[in-house]
Motif scaffolding. Structure first.
Motif, PDB file in Angstrom:
ATOM      1  N   ILE A 168     -93.149 -21.735 -55.993  1.00 10.36           N
ATOM      2  CA  ILE A 168     -92.841 -22.022 -54.590  1.00 10.36           C
ATOM      3  C   ILE A 168     -93.732 -23.166 -54.117  1.00 10.36           C
ATOM      4  CG2 ILE A 168     -92.085 -19.664 -54.100  1.00 10.36           C
ATOM      5  CD1 ILE A 168     -95.298 -20.651 -52.510  1.00 10.36           C
ATOM      6  N   ASN A 169     -93.339 -23.761 -53.019  1.00 13.40           N
ATOM      7  CA  ASN A 169     -94.123 -24.820 -52.399  1.00 13.40           C
ATOM      8  C   ASN A 169     -95.064 -24.184 -51.379  1.00 13.40           C
ATOM      9  OD1 ASN A 169     -95.198 -27.017 -51.078  1.00 13.40           O
ATOM     10  ND2 ASN A 169     -93.262 -27.652 -50.120  1.00 13.40           N
ATOM     11  N   PRO A 170     -96.368 -24.170 -51.620  1.00 14.07           N
ATOM     12  CA  PRO A 170     -97.295 -23.497 -50.699  1.00 14.07           C
ATOM     13  C   PRO A 170     -97.399 -24.182 -49.338  1.00 14.07           C
ATOM     14  CG  PRO A 170     -98.512 -24.744 -52.344  1.00 14.07           C
ATOM     15  CD  PRO A 170     -97.072 -24.801 -52.758  1.00 14.07           C
ATOM     16  N   HIS A 171     -96.876 -25.386 -49.231  1.00 13.97           N
ATOM     17  CA  HIS A 171     -96.963 -26.125 -47.969  1.00 13.97           C
ATOM     18  C   HIS A 171     -95.650 -26.116 -47.191  1.00 13.97           C
ATOM     19  CE1 HIS A 171    -100.923 -27.608 -49.103  1.00 13.97           C
ATOM     20  NE2 HIS A 171    -100.430 -27.895 -50.291  1.00 13.97           N
ATOM     21  N   SER A 172     -94.664 -25.338 -47.634  1.00 14.51           N
ATOM     22  CA  SER A 172     -93.393 -25.281 -46.917  1.00 14.51           C
ATOM     23  C   SER A 172     -93.577 -24.574 -45.585  1.00 14.51           C
ATOM     24  CB  SER A 172     -92.333 -24.562 -47.754  1.00 14.51           C
ATOM     25  OG  SER A 172     -92.644 -23.188 -47.885  1.00 14.51           O
ATOM     26  N   CYS A 192    -109.181 -15.163 -49.920  1.00 17.72           N
ATOM     27  CA  CYS A 192    -110.284 -16.089 -50.169  1.00 17.72           C
ATOM     28  C   CYS A 192    -110.323 -17.129 -49.049  1.00 17.72           C
ATOM     29  CB  CYS A 192    -110.147 -16.763 -51.535  1.00 17.72           C
ATOM     30  SG  CYS A 192    -108.692 -17.828 -51.696  1.00 17.72           S
ATOM     31  N   LEU A 193    -111.405 -17.888 -48.998  1.00 15.09           N
ATOM     32  CA  LEU A 193    -111.560 -18.913 -47.968  1.00 15.09           C
ATOM     33  C   LEU A 193    -110.514 -20.013 -48.109  1.00 15.09           C
ATOM     34  CD1 LEU A 193    -115.460 -19.187 -47.971  1.00 15.09           C
ATOM     35  CD2 LEU A 193    -114.046 -18.332 -46.089  1.00 15.09           C
ATOM     36  N   GLU A 194    -110.115 -20.310 -49.333  1.00 14.07           N
ATOM     37  CA  GLU A 194    -109.099 -21.329 -49.552  1.00 14.07           C
ATOM     38  C   GLU A 194    -107.787 -20.946 -48.879  1.00 14.07           C
ATOM     39  OE1 GLU A 194    -106.898 -23.626 -53.304  1.00 14.07           O
ATOM     40  OE2 GLU A 194    -108.497 -22.153 -53.679  1.00 14.07           O
ATOM     41  N   THR A 195    -107.450 -19.657 -48.928  1.00 14.62           N
ATOM     42  CA  THR A 195    -106.236 -19.188 -48.271  1.00 14.62           C
ATOM     43  C   THR A 195    -106.355 -19.317 -46.756  1.00 14.62           C
ATOM     44  OG1 THR A 195    -105.728 -17.642 -50.062  1.00 14.62           O
ATOM     45  CG2 THR A 195    -104.726 -17.192 -47.926  1.00 14.62           C
ATOM     46  N   ALA A 196    -107.517 -18.984 -46.208  1.00 13.34           N
ATOM     47  CA  ALA A 196    -107.727 -19.124 -44.769  1.00 13.34           C
ATOM     48  C   ALA A 196    -107.508 -20.564 -44.327  1.00 13.34           C
ATOM     49  CB  ALA A 196    -109.133 -18.658 -44.396  1.00 13.34           C
ATOM     50  N   ALA A 197    -108.071 -21.516 -45.075  1.00 12.61           N
ATOM     51  CA  ALA A 197    -107.914 -22.933 -44.732  1.00 12.61           C
ATOM     52  C   ALA A 197    -106.450 -23.363 -44.839  1.00 12.61           C
ATOM     53  CB  ALA A 197    -108.792 -23.776 -45.641  1.00 12.61           C
ATOM     54  N   LEU A 198    -105.764 -22.893 -45.868  1.00 13.54           N
ATOM     55  CA  LEU A 198    -104.366 -23.265 -46.048  1.00 13.54           C
ATOM     56  C   LEU A 198    -103.512 -22.744 -44.887  1.00 13.54           C
ATOM     57  CD1 LEU A 198    -102.042 -24.468 -47.647  1.00 13.54           C
ATOM     58  CD2 LEU A 198    -101.972 -22.371 -49.021  1.00 13.54           C
ATOM     59  N   PHE A 199    -103.767 -21.521 -44.439  1.00 11.14           N
ATOM     60  CA  PHE A 199    -102.978 -20.962 -43.345  1.00 11.14           C
ATOM     61  C   PHE A 199    -103.283 -21.664 -42.019  1.00 11.14           C
ATOM     62  CE2 PHE A 199    -101.457 -18.067 -46.319  1.00 11.14           C
ATOM     63  CZ  PHE A 199    -100.522 -17.226 -45.748  1.00 11.14           C
ATOM     64  N   VAL A 200    -104.460 -22.225 -41.895  1.00  8.32           N
ATOM     65  CA  VAL A 200    -104.751 -23.073 -40.741  1.00  8.32           C
ATOM     66  C   VAL A 200    -103.951 -24.368 -40.834  1.00  8.32           C
ATOM     67  CG1 VAL A 200    -106.530 -24.525 -39.665  1.00  8.32           C
ATOM     68  CG2 VAL A 200    -107.024 -22.138 -40.218  1.00  8.32           C
TER      69      VAL A 200
END
Length: 255
Positions: A168-172, A192-200
């Motif tokens: 999947i495209n994580p930025h869709s 993880c912190l990476e997921t928090a940043a991505l959801f922001v």
């Protein structure tokens, strides 16, 4: 006449039955809409929840058996032997492999929901739904031992790596559902912190509000240039001009 001893014995036998059948992927059906009546669940959400449920619960029961963790007994977390984290990591890779195979026949929207839920505690959620069902024969979440189960079932794989496995495209710009149960919001923590940043970055969370909830997240978002200290301080003053500590309780947003 059922004596307390007989009732305890019958209950124990029933739990053992569910445990053994669960390990072999013979699981009771869960009506997710009945479980989360205040959340609008589309067919995509239901398919994602069922796929997670069928994949995560059998593996969880197997690893709990190896760790001597009796999910039917409160405060019974007594892992035996060494290699605890290695066993958990091994089960996580198995879970992702199963989901990778199962998701090949699913549409992209469903795969995206699986990805989103799994990063935010979906495996914990479906297991608690199974536990509530087999304990009570009702659609409810069993919330005992929630911290212990979160520690063991919250995956650690990064969001980008998991996206590659699920194709999947994580930025869709697809939606990311939150589930309401008993006045609480679920799927509201990050692996993880990476997921928090991505959801922001996806616009699911406001960086400044999220930073007020968790200092570790705030520091990480500052380092990623997603928010500034000044923005956090300005919002803090606006929401709490008298700096009353009780009005801004901190939360741990990372599992």
């Amino acid at each position: 006449m059922n004596t307390p001893q007989n009732m305890t014995q019958n209950n124990s036998q029933n739990q053992q039955f569910h445990r053994q059948y669960g390990e072999n992927s013979l699981l009771p059906d869960i009506n997710w809409q009945n479980l989360f009546p205040h959340s609008h669940l589309s067919s995509v959400h239901l398919n994602a929840l069922n796929t997670l449920y069928q994949a995560a619960v059998p593996l969880a029961l197997q690893v709990f058996n190896e760790l001597n963790f009796d999910v039917f007994t409160p405060n019974a977390y007594k892992p035996q032997g060494l290699g605890l984290f290695e066993k958990i990591a091994e089960q996580e890779s198995k879970l992702i492999k199963i989901l990778e195979n199962e998701s090949q026949c699913l549409d992209e929207s469903t795969r995206h929901q699986i990805w989103s839920m799994l990063l935010r505690g979906g495996a914990v959620l479906v297991f608690k739904a199974w536990l509530g069902k087999v304990k009570t024969d009702q659609y409810l979440l069993d919330t005992t031992q929630f911290d212990e189960l979160s520690d063991l079932l919250f995956i650690k794989t990064s969001p980008i790596t998991l996206a590659k496995y699920l194709n999947i495209n994580p930025h869709s710009k697809q939606d990311h559902i939150f589930l309401m149960y008993d006045n609480s919001v679920y799927l509201d923590h990050f692996n993880c912190l990476e997921t928090a940043a991505l959801f922001v970055e996806l616009g699911v969370y406001d960086a400044t509000f999220l930073s007020l909830r968790d200092d570790k997240v705030a520091q990480y978002l500052i380092e990623r240039d997603l928010v500034t200290t000044e923005q956090i301080d300005e919002l803090q003053c606006a929401l709490n001009p008298l700096f009353c500590t009780a009005l801004n309780p901190k939360q741990d947003c990372i599992a």
